[in-house]
Design a protein around this motif. Structure first.
Motif, PDB file in Angstrom:
ATOM      1  N   LYS A 188      11.980  41.277  26.533  1.00  0.00           N
ATOM      2  CA  LYS A 188      12.417  41.893  27.782  1.00  0.00           C
ATOM      3  C   LYS A 188      12.708  40.851  28.858  1.00  0.00           C
ATOM      4  N   GLY A 189      12.630  39.577  28.490  1.00  0.00           N
ATOM      5  CA  GLY A 189      12.920  38.537  29.456  1.00  0.00           C
ATOM      6  C   GLY A 189      14.396  38.246  29.525  1.00  0.00           C
ATOM      7  N   GLY A 190      14.803  37.490  30.516  1.00  0.00           N
ATOM      8  CA  GLY A 190      16.201  37.142  30.669  1.00  0.00           C
ATOM      9  C   GLY A 190      16.420  36.520  32.022  1.00  0.00           C
ATOM     10  N   ILE A 191      17.693  36.314  32.364  1.00  0.00           N
ATOM     11  CA  ILE A 191      18.020  35.720  33.656  1.00  0.00           C
ATOM     12  C   ILE A 191      17.514  36.588  34.797  1.00  0.00           C
ATOM     13  N   LYS A 192      17.726  37.903  34.711  1.00  0.00           N
ATOM     14  CA  LYS A 192      17.268  38.799  35.778  1.00  0.00           C
ATOM     15  C   LYS A 192      15.758  38.737  35.931  1.00  0.00           C
ATOM     16  N   ALA A 193      15.032  38.787  34.809  1.00  0.00           N
ATOM     17  CA  ALA A 193      13.571  38.740  34.862  1.00  0.00           C
ATOM     18  C   ALA A 193      13.088  37.414  35.425  1.00  0.00           C
ATOM     19  N   SER A 194      13.740  36.332  35.018  1.00  0.00           N
ATOM     20  CA  SER A 194      13.352  35.011  35.509  1.00  0.00           C
ATOM     21  C   SER A 194      13.560  34.902  37.017  1.00  0.00           C
ATOM     22  N   PHE A 195      14.677  35.457  37.509  1.00  0.00           N
ATOM     23  CA  PHE A 195      14.967  35.394  38.939  1.00  0.00           C
ATOM     24  C   PHE A 195      14.012  36.281  39.730  1.00  0.00           C
ATOM     25  N   PHE A 202      25.624  34.757  31.755  1.00  0.00           N
ATOM     26  CA  PHE A 202      24.889  34.226  30.607  1.00  0.00           C
ATOM     27  C   PHE A 202      23.455  34.721  30.704  1.00  0.00           C
ATOM     28  N   ASP A 203      22.693  34.516  29.648  1.00  0.00           N
ATOM     29  CA  ASP A 203      21.300  34.936  29.628  1.00  0.00           C
ATOM     30  C   ASP A 203      20.465  33.839  29.003  1.00  0.00           C
ATOM     31  N   VAL A 204      19.161  33.982  29.097  1.00  0.00           N
ATOM     32  CA  VAL A 204      18.252  32.997  28.512  1.00  0.00           C
ATOM     33  C   VAL A 204      18.493  32.923  27.003  1.00  0.00           C
ATOM     34  N   GLY A 205      18.663  31.714  26.483  1.00  0.00           N
ATOM     35  CA  GLY A 205      18.911  31.519  25.067  1.00  0.00           C
ATOM     36  C   GLY A 205      20.375  31.368  24.718  1.00  0.00           C
ATOM     37  N   ILE A 210      28.477  19.659  30.344  1.00  0.00           N
ATOM     38  CA  ILE A 210      27.128  19.798  29.787  1.00  0.00           C
ATOM     39  C   ILE A 210      27.141  20.925  28.767  1.00  0.00           C
ATOM     40  N   SER A 211      26.658  20.633  27.569  1.00  0.00           N
ATOM     41  CA  SER A 211      26.564  21.637  26.511  1.00  0.00           C
ATOM     42  C   SER A 211      25.097  21.828  26.152  1.00  0.00           C
ATOM     43  N   GLY A 212      24.637  23.076  26.169  1.00  0.00           N
ATOM     44  CA  GLY A 212      23.229  23.313  25.853  1.00  0.00           C
ATOM     45  C   GLY A 212      22.883  24.783  25.898  1.00  0.00           C
ATOM     46  N   PHE A 213      21.575  25.077  25.938  1.00  0.00           N
ATOM     47  CA  PHE A 213      21.065  26.440  25.912  1.00  0.00           C
ATOM     48  C   PHE A 213      20.332  26.751  27.216  1.00  0.00           C
ATOM     49  N   ILE A 214      20.565  27.944  27.753  1.00  0.00           N
ATOM     50  CA  ILE A 214      19.903  28.362  28.988  1.00  0.00           C
ATOM     51  C   ILE A 214      18.405  28.543  28.719  1.00  0.00           C
ATOM     52  N   VAL A 215      17.583  27.881  29.524  1.00  0.00           N
ATOM     53  CA  VAL A 215      16.122  27.964  29.369  1.00  0.00           C
ATOM     54  C   VAL A 215      15.529  28.956  30.360  1.00  0.00           C
ATOM     55  N   SER A 216      15.871  28.799  31.642  1.00  0.00           N
ATOM     56  CA  SER A 216      15.303  29.676  32.671  1.00  0.00           C
ATOM     57  C   SER A 216      16.104  29.545  33.952  1.00  0.00           C
ATOM     58  N   MET A 217      15.832  30.460  34.893  1.00  0.00           N
ATOM     59  CA  MET A 217      16.442  30.390  36.222  1.00  0.00           C
ATOM     60  C   MET A 217      15.364  30.636  37.273  1.00  0.00           C
ATOM     61  N   THR A 218      15.305  29.754  38.254  1.00  0.00           N
ATOM     62  CA  THR A 218      14.403  29.932  39.388  1.00  0.00           C
ATOM     63  C   THR A 218      15.233  30.226  40.630  1.00  0.00           C
ATOM     64  N   LEU A 219      14.566  30.348  41.780  1.00  0.00           N
ATOM     65  CA  LEU A 219      15.305  30.586  43.013  1.00  0.00           C
ATOM     66  C   LEU A 219      16.186  29.399  43.373  1.00  0.00           C
ATOM     67  N   ARG A 220      15.790  28.212  42.945  1.00  0.00           N
ATOM     68  CA  ARG A 220      16.519  27.008  43.329  1.00  0.00           C
ATOM     69  C   ARG A 220      17.527  26.554  42.282  1.00  0.00           C
ATOM     70  N   HIS A 221      17.156  26.613  40.991  1.00  0.00           N
ATOM     71  CA  HIS A 221      17.987  25.994  39.967  1.00  0.00           C
ATOM     72  C   HIS A 221      17.943  26.769  38.655  1.00  0.00           C
ATOM     73  N   THR A 222      18.822  26.340  37.752  1.00  0.00           N
ATOM     74  CA  THR A 222      18.841  26.864  36.381  1.00  0.00           C
ATOM     75  C   THR A 222      18.611  25.694  35.434  1.00  0.00           C
ATOM     76  N   ALA A 223      17.716  25.877  34.478  1.00  0.00           N
ATOM     77  CA  ALA A 223      17.375  24.824  33.518  1.00  0.00           C
ATOM     78  C   ALA A 223      18.154  25.044  32.223  1.00  0.00           C
ATOM     79  N   ILE A 224      18.756  23.950  31.721  1.00  0.00           N
ATOM     80  CA  ILE A 224      19.556  24.001  30.499  1.00  0.00           C
ATOM     81  C   ILE A 224      19.049  22.931  29.534  1.00  0.00           C
ATOM     82  N   ARG A 225      18.793  23.316  28.283  1.00  0.00           N
ATOM     83  CA  ARG A 225      18.356  22.373  27.236  1.00  0.00           C
ATOM     84  C   ARG A 225      19.597  21.766  26.597  1.00  0.00           C
ATOM     85  N   SER A 226      19.795  20.458  26.804  1.00  0.00           N
ATOM     86  CA  SER A 226      20.996  19.786  26.305  1.00  0.00           C
ATOM     87  C   SER A 226      21.008  19.761  24.782  1.00  0.00           C
TER      88      SER A 226
END
Length: 302
Positions: free
Chosen positions: A41-48, A113-116, A128-144
């Motif tokens: 049930k997680g995702g970009i919306k849940a992370s934000f 996009f969504d997590v994963g 940058i090519s990679g996978f979405i890890v998470s999103m916070t209020l400030r930034h989005t983390a991507i695994r290269s």
């Protein structure tokens, strides 16, 4: 009870309790959303939303702590005398932070996009090519995908960047796989047909590929192109997802290395080939007089 009332009237004790409560509530929020993520049930919306809730708790705690300080209360009263000044000060201090929050809200609302998800992002001239890890209020983390490092991109920058979502969860993914063989062997119809046959067999044999032929008796289509120094064979590799396609192409290439060697088929590659012979020449001496010999060979040579 009297001791507790006395302690609660102590501003330093209240400050400590507010800080402890803030830490515990933020931790509980994090655990709840972490458990939801494990259940899918997680995702970009849940992370934000998690970041928004934690941010709200922190702001509430800071306001309550400020209310317990006489110095801050006096300073706040002075500042509030001028509403325009406080707007300017807050706007200057939190300009970048508020921009990231607003752009993060836009990204979470429209969910490009969504997590994963595997994404290809072009920001500031860098790809940058990679996978979405998470999103916070400030930034989005991507695994290269290149070095497995975590790339942090501010939400304001990401929202203005070009984002290509490579994940295809609900449809097939198609990617052209190309190999090259030498012109010398490709000009032999038997060898060329054998190269195409082996290529087709390895495509159908791979467990990740999808056979999209309507008539299974039809041969797998392989396109032939005449390159500068090789004859290329190209066929589309169909898989469920982009990641499956990535692995399938690699496995097919590896299989072809051994199959082509067994069949005596050579891959084309750049190499240097010398042909002809080198002619060795000697200088014929025609002078017979000693003085000429001495002049020819130099002093001390005869």
């Amino acid at each position: 009870m009297d001791v507790i009332r006395t302690l609660l009237k102590n501003r330093y004790v209240l400050m400590a309790l507010y800080l402890l409560g803030c830490f515990l509530v933020c931790k509980i929020i994090g655990l709840i959303f972490h458990a939801a993520g494990k259940k899918g049930k997680g995702g970009i919306k849940a992370s934000f939303v998690k970041g928004m809730l934690q941010f709200g708790v922190i702001i509430f705690t800071v306001v309550r702590l400020a209310g317990l300080s006489d110095t801050i209360q006096k300073f706040g009263s002075t500042i509030l005398m001028s509403s325009s000044l406080i707007v300017v000060v807050l706007g200057f201090i939190f300009q970048e932070g508020l921009s990231n929050i607003v752009h993060g809200f836009i990204l979470a609302a429209f969910s490009p996009f969504d997590v994963g998800d595997q994404v290809l992002i072009t920001a500031g001239g860098e790809t940058i090519s990679g996978f979405i890890v998470s999103m916070t209020l400030r930034h989005t983390a991507i695994r290269s995908i290149v070095d497995n490092g975590e790339v942090i991109i501010p939400n304001s920058v990401l929202d203005k960047s070009t984002v290509k979502n490579l994940t295809t969860q609900n449809r097939e993914n198609k990617y052209p796989l190309t190999i090259s063989i030498t012109y010398e062997q490709a000009q032999d119809p038997v060898i060329l047909e054998k190269a195409k046959q082996i290529f087709a067999e390895e495509i159908l044999k791979n467990k990740r590929t999808i056979d999209v032929r309507k008539d299974k008796k039809e041969p797998v289509f392989i396109k032939i192109d005449l390159a500068e120094s090789a004859v290329t064979l190209t066929s589309f590799i169909n898989t469920d997802t982009a990641m499956e396609n990535y692995f399938a192409c690699s496995e097919i290439r590896e299989a072809l290395l051994f199959r082509y060697k067994q069949a005596g088929i050579e891959f084309a590659y750049n190499h240097l080939q010398l042909t002809g012979s080198v002619e060795m020449t000697t200088v014929e001496k025609t002078a017979t007089r000693p003085e000429e010999d001495s002049a020819f060979f130099g002093p001390g040579k005869i």
